[in-house]
Design a protein around this motif. Structure first.
Motif, PDB file in Angstrom:
ATOM      1  N   SER A 189     -14.572 -36.733  42.390  1.00  0.00           N
ATOM      2  CA  SER A 189     -14.526 -35.963  43.642  1.00  0.00           C
ATOM      3  C   SER A 189     -15.744 -35.055  43.749  1.00  0.00           C
ATOM      4  N   ALA A 190     -16.125 -34.430  42.625  1.00  0.00           N
ATOM      5  CA  ALA A 190     -17.321 -33.587  42.623  1.00  0.00           C
ATOM      6  C   ALA A 190     -18.572 -34.407  42.878  1.00  0.00           C
ATOM      7  N   LEU A 191     -18.621 -35.625  42.309  1.00  0.00           N
ATOM      8  CA  LEU A 191     -19.771 -36.502  42.550  1.00  0.00           C
ATOM      9  C   LEU A 191     -19.854 -36.878  44.033  1.00  0.00           C
ATOM     10  N   ALA A 192     -18.706 -37.204  44.626  1.00  0.00           N
ATOM     11  CA  ALA A 192     -18.688 -37.528  46.057  1.00  0.00           C
ATOM     12  C   ALA A 192     -19.149 -36.335  46.886  1.00  0.00           C
ATOM     13  N   ALA A 193     -18.698 -35.146  46.524  1.00  0.00           N
ATOM     14  CA  ALA A 193     -19.097 -33.937  47.262  1.00  0.00           C
ATOM     15  C   ALA A 193     -20.595 -33.690  47.137  1.00  0.00           C
ATOM     16  N   THR A 214     -18.489 -28.620  46.074  1.00  0.00           N
ATOM     17  CA  THR A 214     -19.027 -29.373  44.936  1.00  0.00           C
ATOM     18  C   THR A 214     -18.939 -28.554  43.663  1.00  0.00           C
ATOM     19  N   PHE A 215     -19.366 -27.297  43.728  1.00  0.00           N
ATOM     20  CA  PHE A 215     -19.307 -26.420  42.557  1.00  0.00           C
ATOM     21  C   PHE A 215     -17.866 -26.197  42.097  1.00  0.00           C
ATOM     22  N   VAL A 216     -16.961 -26.008  43.058  1.00  0.00           N
ATOM     23  CA  VAL A 216     -15.554 -25.760  42.710  1.00  0.00           C
ATOM     24  C   VAL A 216     -14.959 -26.974  42.001  1.00  0.00           C
ATOM     25  N   LEU A 217     -15.189 -28.158  42.554  1.00  0.00           N
ATOM     26  CA  LEU A 217     -14.635 -29.375  41.960  1.00  0.00           C
ATOM     27  C   LEU A 217     -15.244 -29.653  40.590  1.00  0.00           C
ATOM     28  N   LEU A 218     -16.544 -29.417  40.461  1.00  0.00           N
ATOM     29  CA  LEU A 218     -17.175 -29.624  39.157  1.00  0.00           C
ATOM     30  C   LEU A 218     -16.619 -28.644  38.128  1.00  0.00           C
ATOM     31  N   ALA A 219     -16.431 -27.392  38.527  1.00  0.00           N
ATOM     32  CA  ALA A 219     -15.871 -26.391  37.606  1.00  0.00           C
ATOM     33  C   ALA A 219     -14.459 -26.789  37.166  1.00  0.00           C
ATOM     34  N   LEU A 220     -13.654 -27.288  38.097  1.00  0.00           N
ATOM     35  CA  LEU A 220     -12.302 -27.713  37.754  1.00  0.00           C
ATOM     36  C   LEU A 220     -12.317 -28.922  36.824  1.00  0.00           C
ATOM     37  N   SER A 221     -13.234 -29.853  37.075  1.00  0.00           N
ATOM     38  CA  SER A 221     -13.313 -31.031  36.201  1.00  0.00           C
ATOM     39  C   SER A 221     -13.771 -30.641  34.799  1.00  0.00           C
ATOM     40  N   LEU A 222     -14.681 -29.680  34.705  1.00  0.00           N
ATOM     41  CA  LEU A 222     -15.124 -29.202  33.389  1.00  0.00           C
ATOM     42  C   LEU A 222     -13.995 -28.459  32.676  1.00  0.00           C
ATOM     43  N   ALA A 223     -13.174 -27.745  33.435  1.00  0.00           N
ATOM     44  CA  ALA A 223     -12.020 -27.070  32.834  1.00  0.00           C
ATOM     45  C   ALA A 223     -11.035 -28.089  32.273  1.00  0.00           C
ATOM     46  N   TRP A 224     -10.786 -29.153  33.026  1.00  0.00           N
ATOM     47  CA  TRP A 224      -9.939 -30.235  32.526  1.00  0.00           C
ATOM     48  C   TRP A 224     -10.546 -30.850  31.266  1.00  0.00           C
ATOM     49  N   TYR A 225     -11.841 -31.039  31.285  1.00  0.00           N
ATOM     50  CA  TYR A 225     -12.550 -31.611  30.134  1.00  0.00           C
ATOM     51  C   TYR A 225     -12.280 -30.765  28.887  1.00  0.00           C
ATOM     52  N   ALA A 226     -12.402 -29.443  29.021  1.00  0.00           N
ATOM     53  CA  ALA A 226     -12.190 -28.537  27.890  1.00  0.00           C
ATOM     54  C   ALA A 226     -10.744 -28.593  27.404  1.00  0.00           C
ATOM     55  N   VAL A 227      -9.797 -28.603  28.335  1.00  0.00           N
ATOM     56  CA  VAL A 227      -8.380 -28.649  27.969  1.00  0.00           C
ATOM     57  C   VAL A 227      -8.049 -29.956  27.261  1.00  0.00           C
ATOM     58  N   GLY A 252     -17.891 -40.210  31.137  1.00  0.00           N
ATOM     59  CA  GLY A 252     -19.121 -40.584  31.833  1.00  0.00           C
ATOM     60  C   GLY A 252     -19.193 -40.000  33.227  1.00  0.00           C
ATOM     61  N   MET A 253     -18.057 -39.965  33.932  1.00  0.00           N
ATOM     62  CA  MET A 253     -18.051 -39.462  35.304  1.00  0.00           C
ATOM     63  C   MET A 253     -18.346 -37.967  35.342  1.00  0.00           C
ATOM     64  N   THR A 254     -17.823 -37.206  34.379  1.00  0.00           N
ATOM     65  CA  THR A 254     -18.108 -35.778  34.336  1.00  0.00           C
ATOM     66  C   THR A 254     -19.594 -35.527  34.113  1.00  0.00           C
ATOM     67  N   ALA A 255     -20.203 -36.337  33.228  1.00  0.00           N
ATOM     68  CA  ALA A 255     -21.635 -36.210  32.978  1.00  0.00           C
ATOM     69  C   ALA A 255     -22.443 -36.507  34.237  1.00  0.00           C
ATOM     70  N   VAL A 256     -22.093 -37.595  34.941  1.00  0.00           N
ATOM     71  CA  VAL A 256     -22.823 -37.975  36.150  1.00  0.00           C
ATOM     72  C   VAL A 256     -22.619 -36.936  37.245  1.00  0.00           C
ATOM     73  N   ALA A 257     -21.413 -36.382  37.368  1.00  0.00           N
ATOM     74  CA  ALA A 257     -21.164 -35.342  38.370  1.00  0.00           C
ATOM     75  C   ALA A 257     -22.019 -34.110  38.104  1.00  0.00           C
ATOM     76  N   ALA A 258     -22.145 -33.727  36.827  1.00  0.00           N
ATOM     77  CA  ALA A 258     -22.981 -32.578  36.481  1.00  0.00           C
ATOM     78  C   ALA A 258     -24.452 -32.863  36.773  1.00  0.00           C
ATOM     79  N   LEU A 259     -24.907 -34.075  36.440  1.00  0.00           N
ATOM     80  CA  LEU A 259     -26.301 -34.458  36.705  1.00  0.00           C
ATOM     81  C   LEU A 259     -26.595 -34.449  38.203  1.00  0.00           C
ATOM     82  N   TRP A 269     -29.653 -25.931  34.502  1.00  0.00           N
ATOM     83  CA  TRP A 269     -28.744 -25.964  33.353  1.00  0.00           C
ATOM     84  C   TRP A 269     -27.636 -26.990  33.544  1.00  0.00           C
ATOM     85  N   LEU A 270     -27.287 -27.320  34.784  1.00  0.00           N
ATOM     86  CA  LEU A 270     -26.305 -28.380  35.012  1.00  0.00           C
ATOM     87  C   LEU A 270     -26.882 -29.743  34.645  1.00  0.00           C
TER      88      LEU A 270
END
Length: 326
Positions: A189-193, A214-227, A252-259, A269-270
């Motif tokens: 979703s962050a990648l789409a945004a 985009t920032f909100v969705l990426l932050a939420l996906s990174l939070a899920w990643y950590a959990v 892989g999707m989290t990495a691509v969304a951050a990139l 830094w992202l």
């Protein structure tokens, strides 16, 4: 899906040769699975129909969209458009079948009950269409694709919320791999945004809203990643399971969304974070391939047998049901 998105990430980080090798692998696997899909439909319609109402069926849409996105980045726009058309044709039938199955045959979950991570594939498939349509729009294939991408993106967010209500959060500690899709769905979703933010159709407030989202969705996906990573450490699951491919895809999707977000929003830094997460995903991809080969070897040298995939749409087995069946 997993191999295709890592190919995209390697392309974004300049590892073009390795990216094309993985693209070839992803395309070959896609062809094999497509052939199996058609063969099953022709030979065993009842079994095909039973599988089509479960969320894993939507991987057909998501995988096709991811592959099309990589071909578009390779500037093979004709093939990418063909894959978008194919995914868009298959998507509504499968999505409606899955959602109707939930409403008709699956009891509404209560606290402490729910479905495994495959439930989020309703969002992943829809956002996959948004990513591919936005990528083609950015490639100059038509402004209408940007509007279509925005519509799919909005629907994907609603489907994520719908799936979240049905997800069994205990899966974070007990899941066999597909529980990672809970975070991967937000990552795509962050990648789409981020893709929509880059589309020049929206300016002013619309552009700012997409950028913020985009920032909100990426932050939420990174939070899920950590959990999810913490849960893996707390409750290690080292045995191979085919559902571990559903772990590699969110990595892989989290990495691509951050990139992608780092490039679109110009946040260095992202981009650095995305590169680090990409190599984590590559390592995970390699480990799952080793596990797959080890399990396939069988015999005394092979790993534990791969359990069959459960039906995510099947009602939970309660003790009462078990006693009645006994």
């Amino acid at each position: 899906m997993a191999t295709g998105i890592i190919s995209v990430g390697l392309h974004l980080t300049g590892h073009e040769v390795l990216s094309k090798i993985l693209l070839a692998v992803a395309a070959l696997v896609w062809l094999l699975l497509a052939a199996d899909f058609v063969t099953l439909l022709a030979r065993d319609r009842a079994r095909w129909t039973a599988a089509a109402v479960t969320p894993p069926a939507l991987t057909a849409v998501a995988a096709t969209a991811v592959l099309g996105t990589r071909f578009s980045l390779l500037d093979w726009q004709g093939l990418a458009i063909a894959l978008l058309v194919l995914a868009a044709v298959v998507w509504p039938g499968l999505l409606v079948a899955v959602v109707r199955h939930w409403g008709r045959d699956v009891p509404r979950p209560h606290w402490g009950q729910g479905l495994p991570g495959g439930v989020f594939l309703v969002c992943v498939a829809t956002q996959g269409l948004a990513v591919l349509a936005a990528t083609l729009c950015l490639a100059g294939e038509g402004d209408w694709l940007g509007d279509a991408a925005l519509a799919c993106f909005a629907l994907g967010l609603l489907l994520y919320a719908y799936a979240l209500l049905r997800f069994d959060f205990r899966q974070t500690l007990t899941g066999a791999g597909d529980h990672w899709v809970a975070g991967g769905a937000l990552a795509i979703s962050a990648l789409a945004a981020s893709k929509l933010t880059a589309v020049p159709l929206w300016t002013g407030g619309g552009h700012d809203a997409l950028r913020t989202l985009t920032f909100v969705l990426l932050a939420l996906s990174l939070a899920w990643y950590a959990v999810l990573l913490a849960a893996e450490v707390a409750r290690p699951r080292f045995h191979y399971d085919v559902r571990r491919w559903a772990t590699v895809f969110p990595l892989g999707m989290t990495a691509v969304a951050a990139l992608s977000t780092g490039v679109v929003a110009d946040v260095p830094w992202l981009r650095t974070l995305g590169r680090v997460l990409l190599w984590v995903a590559v390592a995970g991809w390699g480990l799952v391939w080793v596990g797959f080969a080890w399990a396939r070897a069988g015999g005394p040298r092979g790993g534990a047998p791969v359990p069959p995939l459960p039906d995510p749409g099947a009602p939970p087995q309660t003790p009462l049901l078990k006693r009645r069946r006994g």
